[in-house]
Scaffold this motif. Structure first.
Motif, PDB file in Angstrom:
ATOM      1  N   LEU A   1     -14.602 -24.760  22.519  1.00 48.04           N
ATOM      2  CA  LEU A   1     -15.840 -25.493  22.813  1.00 48.04           C
ATOM      3  C   LEU A   1     -15.682 -26.990  22.550  1.00 48.04           C
ATOM      4  O   LEU A   1     -16.341 -27.810  23.191  1.00 48.04           O
ATOM      5  N   GLU A   2     -14.797 -27.339  21.625  1.00 50.78           N
ATOM      6  CA  GLU A   2     -14.510 -28.759  21.392  1.00 50.78           C
ATOM      7  C   GLU A   2     -13.822 -29.376  22.606  1.00 50.78           C
ATOM      8  O   GLU A   2     -14.059 -30.533  22.954  1.00 50.78           O
ATOM      9  N   VAL A   3     -12.982 -28.576  23.265  1.00 49.90           N
ATOM     10  CA  VAL A   3     -12.273 -29.059  24.455  1.00 49.90           C
ATOM     11  C   VAL A   3     -13.186 -29.086  25.668  1.00 49.90           C
ATOM     12  O   VAL A   3     -13.183 -30.029  26.455  1.00 49.90           O
ATOM     13  N   GLU A   4     -13.993 -28.028  25.816  1.00 43.03           N
ATOM     14  CA  GLU A   4     -14.889 -27.899  26.963  1.00 43.03           C
ATOM     15  C   GLU A   4     -16.207 -27.273  26.497  1.00 43.03           C
ATOM     16  O   GLU A   4     -16.290 -26.060  26.325  1.00 43.03           O
ATOM     17  N   PRO A   5     -17.238 -28.112  26.279  1.00 44.15           N
ATOM     18  CA  PRO A   5     -18.503 -27.620  25.713  1.00 44.15           C
ATOM     19  C   PRO A   5     -19.194 -26.532  26.533  1.00 44.15           C
ATOM     20  O   PRO A   5     -19.981 -25.757  25.986  1.00 44.15           O
ATOM     21  N   SER A   6     -18.882 -26.459  27.831  1.00 42.74           N
ATOM     22  CA  SER A   6     -19.504 -25.408  28.653  1.00 42.74           C
ATOM     23  C   SER A   6     -18.918 -24.031  28.346  1.00 42.74           C
ATOM     24  O   SER A   6     -19.544 -22.999  28.640  1.00 42.74           O
ATOM     25  N   GLY A   7     -17.729 -24.006  27.753  1.00 43.04           N
ATOM     26  CA  GLY A   7     -17.079 -22.732  27.468  1.00 43.04           C
ATOM     27  C   GLY A   7     -16.561 -22.040  28.711  1.00 43.04           C
ATOM     28  O   GLY A   7     -16.260 -20.838  28.688  1.00 43.04           O
ATOM     29  N   GLU A   8     -16.436 -22.785  29.823  1.00 44.31           N
ATOM     30  CA  GLU A   8     -15.927 -22.217  31.065  1.00 44.31           C
ATOM     31  C   GLU A   8     -14.752 -23.044  31.565  1.00 44.31           C
ATOM     32  O   GLU A   8     -14.766 -24.279  31.477  1.00 44.31           O
ATOM     33  N   PHE A   9     -13.746 -22.345  32.084  1.00 47.64           N
ATOM     34  CA  PHE A   9     -12.493 -22.999  32.456  1.00 47.64           C
ATOM     35  C   PHE A   9     -12.034 -22.463  33.815  1.00 47.64           C
ATOM     36  O   PHE A   9     -12.113 -21.261  34.069  1.00 47.64           O
ATOM     37  N   THR A  10     -11.561 -23.365  34.658  1.00 48.01           N
ATOM     38  CA  THR A  10     -11.054 -22.977  35.971  1.00 48.01           C
ATOM     39  C   THR A  10      -9.661 -23.541  36.160  1.00 48.01           C
ATOM     40  O   THR A  10      -9.383 -24.681  35.778  1.00 48.01           O
ATOM     41  N   GLU A  11      -8.784 -22.727  36.701  1.00 47.22           N
ATOM     42  CA  GLU A  11      -7.431 -23.179  37.005  1.00 47.22           C
ATOM     43  C   GLU A  11      -7.004 -22.602  38.345  1.00 47.22           C
ATOM     44  O   GLU A  11      -7.589 -21.641  38.843  1.00 47.22           O
ATOM     45  N   GLU A  12      -5.996 -23.195  38.939  1.00 43.94           N
ATOM     46  CA  GLU A  12      -5.413 -22.669  40.165  1.00 43.94           C
ATOM     47  C   GLU A  12      -4.082 -22.032  39.805  1.00 43.94           C
ATOM     48  O   GLU A  12      -3.115 -22.727  39.490  1.00 43.94           O
ATOM     49  N   LEU A  13      -4.068 -20.708  39.833  1.00 40.40           N
ATOM     50  CA  LEU A  13      -2.867 -19.980  39.420  1.00 40.40           C
ATOM     51  C   LEU A  13      -1.885 -19.851  40.573  1.00 40.40           C
ATOM     52  O   LEU A  13      -2.252 -19.403  41.663  1.00 40.40           O
TER      53      LEU A  13
END
Length: 272
Positions: free
Chosen positions: A249-261
């Motif tokens: 949450l410190e890195v991304e407060p939304s708690g959601e992450f997207t990547e292109e695998l």
């Protein structure tokens, strides 16, 4: 020549099957379409999925074959695979509890053999030598990989997650032997092993696939891996989860992450 097969380590994915089925990144439909085109699949042939785990290849691919055989040495994985297959009505899959090293011609002939994130766990030369008599002329092997390895990621949030894992489990990357084993990279890449076999004509294909994570789903992913089994954390499991949640949450407060695998398929055809 006498071939000695090492003993299978039943602790390798102990307790991971439920998480593996739900939180491992899935293979995209485009990958199955690619393999269908490459091997001219028409619903009549047979697929052998070695190290099938919870069925992440065999289940979504089952309708391109008359029969699928999913083989894995982990009984918990196979139980999960059976349940997942039943849920979607995949009735043409036979699940076999065995090691890839023990396959024989009793399994019959196959148009395609897939190995999704599993070939590196096998005694590769032995498995390839046995597959020589199981794969039909014009058929082949597809070694599949979703490149979601958090240990080598450029994403800050993945680096943060691994830092938390190390904080609770130590610096070394564990694998097997009840958590006492240590992961080691392959000394010889898959390509070199294949070139010395009957499957020496190689092509590598890559497909990009978007992957969305929440903190909860990424915790589930960690518990699906050989390096982060739930049992490794013991009584500290809740503290680990709280630490990971706060750190992400410190890195991304939304708690959601997207990547292109990047999804890769190392395809090898049987030489006639």
């Amino acid at each position: 020549m006498v071939t000695t097969i090492s003993t299978y380590d039943s602790t390798l994915f102990q307790g991971a099957a439920w998480y593996y089925a739900r939180y491992r990144s899935k293979y995209p439909q485009a990958l199955f379409d690619l393999l269908t085109d490459l091997f001219k699949l028409d619903g009549q042939g047979r697929l052998l999925d070695l190290g099938c785990g919870a069925g992440l290849v065999g289940i979504p691919f089952h309708n391109r074959f008359a029969e699928v055989v999913g083989l894995d040495p982990d009984a918990e994985m196979l139980k999960e695979a059976q349940e997942q297959a039943a849920a979607v009505g995949a009735t043409n899959i036979r699940w076999v509890h065995d090691r890839a090293e023990s396959i024989s011609e009793e399994l019959g002939k196959f148009q395609l053999v897939t190995m999704g994130r599993s070939f590196h766990w096998m005694e590769r030369e032995l498995v390839l030598s046995k597959l020589e008599n199981l794969v039909i002329d014009g058929g082949g092997i597809a070694i599949l990989k979703t490149n979601d390895n958090a240990w080598e990621s450029d994403h800050l949030w993945k680096q943060t997650a691994i830092a938390v894992v190390k904080r609770w489990l130590g610096e070394r990357r564990r694998t097997g032997k009840g958590g006492e084993g240590e992961w080691k990279p392959l000394a010889v890449p898959h390509e070199e092993v294949l070139k010395q076999s009957s499957f020496s004509r190689l092509e590598t294909y890559e497909i990009k696939s978007p992957q969305h994570w929440t903190i909860d789903s990424y915790i589930g992913y960690i518990y699906s891996t050989a390096f982060g089994l739930p049992s490794f954390f013991g009584e500290n499991r809740e503290k680990f989860e709280a630490d990971l949640r706060a750190s992400l949450l410190e890195v991304e407060p939304s708690g959601e992450f997207t990547e292109e695998l990047p999804i890769t398929a190392l395809v090898a055809w049987k030489e006639k």
